[in-house]
Scaffold this active site. Sequence first.
Site, PDB file in Angstrom:
ATOM      1  CD  GLN A   1      -8.265  -6.318   4.399  1.00 36.90           C
ATOM      2  OE1 GLN A   1      -7.325  -5.964   5.121  1.00 36.90           O
ATOM      3  NE2 GLN A   1      -8.772  -4.986   3.647  1.00 36.90           N
TER       4      GLN A   1
ATOM      5  CD  GLU B   1      -9.595  -3.377   0.349  1.00 36.52           C
ATOM      6  OE1 GLU B   1      -9.252  -3.632   1.625  1.00 36.52           O
ATOM      7  OE2 GLU B   1      -8.546  -3.563  -0.212  1.00 36.52           O
TER       8      GLU B   1
ATOM      9  CB  CYS C   1      -1.264   1.375   7.828  1.00 37.40           C
ATOM     10  SG  CYS C   1      -2.380   2.198   8.504  1.00 37.40           S
TER      11      CYS C   1
ATOM     12  CG  ASP D   1     -11.114  -3.504   4.352  1.00 35.52           C
ATOM     13  OD1 ASP D   1     -11.751  -4.129   5.593  1.00 35.52           O
ATOM     14  OD2 ASP D   1     -10.828  -2.694   4.472  1.00 35.52           O
TER      15      ASP D   1
ATOM     16  CE  LYS E   1      -8.883  -2.991   7.720  1.00 34.63           C
ATOM     17  NZ  LYS E   1      -7.845  -2.393   6.320  1.00 34.63           N
TER      18      LYS E   1
ATOM     19  CG  ASP F   1      -9.366   0.049   0.465  1.00 33.55           C
ATOM     20  OD1 ASP F   1     -10.946   0.450   0.255  1.00 33.55           O
ATOM     21  OD2 ASP F   1      -8.548  -0.553   1.626  1.00 33.55           O
TER      22      ASP F   1
ATOM     23  CG  HIS G   1      -3.827   0.969  -0.233  1.00 32.17           C
ATOM     24  ND1 HIS G   1      -4.245   1.947   0.295  1.00 32.17           N
ATOM     25  CD2 HIS G   1      -4.881   0.231   0.579  1.00 32.17           C
ATOM     26  CE1 HIS G   1      -5.058   2.033   1.260  1.00 32.17           C
ATOM     27  NE2 HIS G   1      -5.235   1.008   1.336  1.00 32.17           N
TER      28      HIS G   1
ATOM     29  CD  GLN H   1      -1.626  -0.291   3.224  1.00 35.68           C
ATOM     30  OE1 GLN H   1      -3.008   0.010   3.504  1.00 35.68           O
ATOM     31  NE2 GLN H   1      -0.571  -1.061   5.104  1.00 35.68           N
TER      32      GLN H   1
END
Length: 416
Positions: free
Chosen positions: A326, A270, A358, A304, A328, A235, A193, A171
Site C-alpha cells: 500500500q 492487509e 478516509c 501498510d 499510502k 484490513d 476492507h 472500504q
Amino acid sequence: MQIKDVLLAPGSGAFFYDDQAAIRAGASQDGFTYVGEPLTPGFTSIRVPASSLSMGLVLADDTVVWGDMMSVQYSGAGGRDPLFDTKQISDLTSRVIVPRLLDVDASRYLDACAHVFEPYECNRLPLAIEYGVSQALLRTAAHLRRRTMAEVVCAEFDLPLPTRGIPIYCQSGDAKEVNVDKMILKAVDVLPHGLINSWQKFGVDGQTFMEFVKWVATRTRQIGRPGYQPVLHFDVYGWIGLEIGLEPQRIADFICRVADTVPGFTLNIESPADHGSTQAQVENYAKIVSILNNRGSGARIVVDERCNTLEDIRLFAEAKAAHLVQIKTPDVGSMADTARAVLICKANKVGAYVGGSCTETDLSAQASVHVSVATQADMMLAKPGMGFDEAFSIVGNEQNRLLAMLNRRRAQDEKI
C-alpha cells in the site's frame, strides 16, 4: 511561468483522526465516539475530527489551482508523522514554502517539487505539506501544458499514455453489512476492507473475522450479478499477530485457513501483524510471503504499517516482503514519490496499491487517480470518507473522465 501569490484555506478531512494505540488497548465505543483517554501524543481525545489545509497557487493568468494537506486516520502510529495541526502546518507553510513557491518554474513539475521540498533546518518537511503542495504543483503543470495531470506524470517519468483503467478498492467502515451489499450491487473490483481494528471484531482465535469473510463471499454469490468475482480484501490492523502470535509460520497457517473458507476468491490480507519496526516487518513479512507462495495459497499479503516513505516501500519491494504494497499517499509525501513508488514496485514484480486515507479530500483523491492511472498501479483506493458511495463516485468518475480525455488525445495524435 511564475506563481505570483499563494492562498491558504483551512478545511475538513472526510472522516476522523483516530488514536490507534488507544483502540488497540481496548477503548470501547459509545455511539460514534470512543470512551477513554488518548494514548498517542497530540490527541486530545481518541477520535478527533479530521482537518485539512488547502493551498491555492495564483498563476500569472490569475488562474488558481489547489492542493490539500492532511494526515491519515491513524496518525502517529506505525512510524507515521504526528497528528495534523492546521495552525502549525499553516505557519510553516507561510514562512518556508511560500517563498520557495514564488521562485520556481511551475511548468517543470519534478524540478519544482525538488526545489520546494528541500530540507528545512536539516529535517524533511512534514509529509502533509509535501502531499498538498505536490498536488497543487501537479495541477499547475497540467494547466500550463493544457494536459491532464496523468499526462504530466507520463511525460515527467517517460511513460506511455495509459489505455486502461485501474481496479478500484472500496472500504466499508463500521457499517459493514450495508456497505458490502452496496459494493456488490455496484460490482466494485475489490472489497470490503472490513475495518477489523479491534479484538471484538477479530474474535477469539480470529473466529469472528473468519465468519465475516465467509459471509462476504456468500453474500457476493447471493446478490452479485452472474460471473461477478471481486477480490476480497480485509484490513486486520495487526490483529492476527496480536491474537495468534507473531511467529510467521502461525500467521501463514491462519491466513491459509481463512483462504480455504472462500475457495475461488483471491484473498488479500492487509497488515496481518505489526512487528514493531520497519526492519522486523520486512524480515517477517518476507517469511510469510514465502510460506504462502510455497503452498500455492490464494491469499496475498498487503503491507501498510511500517511501510510509509518511498525508502520504506523500496525495502519491502526489493525483499519481496509483500504481494501488494500500500502506497499510502499522505504518508509517502510528494505525489512524485507516489509515482516513483509504483514504478519501484513494478520493477520488483510486487503489486502496487495506491491507497491513502478516509481523512482525505475530493481534491487529493482526484490527483491520486491521475498518478495511479499514469503509472498503471495494480489497484487504487476509493476515497475519501467511510461512506463508500461518495468515495466510489469521486474516484470512479474521475477515472472515467480521465480515460475519455486520454482516448481523445490518442485519436488526435494518430491523425497527425
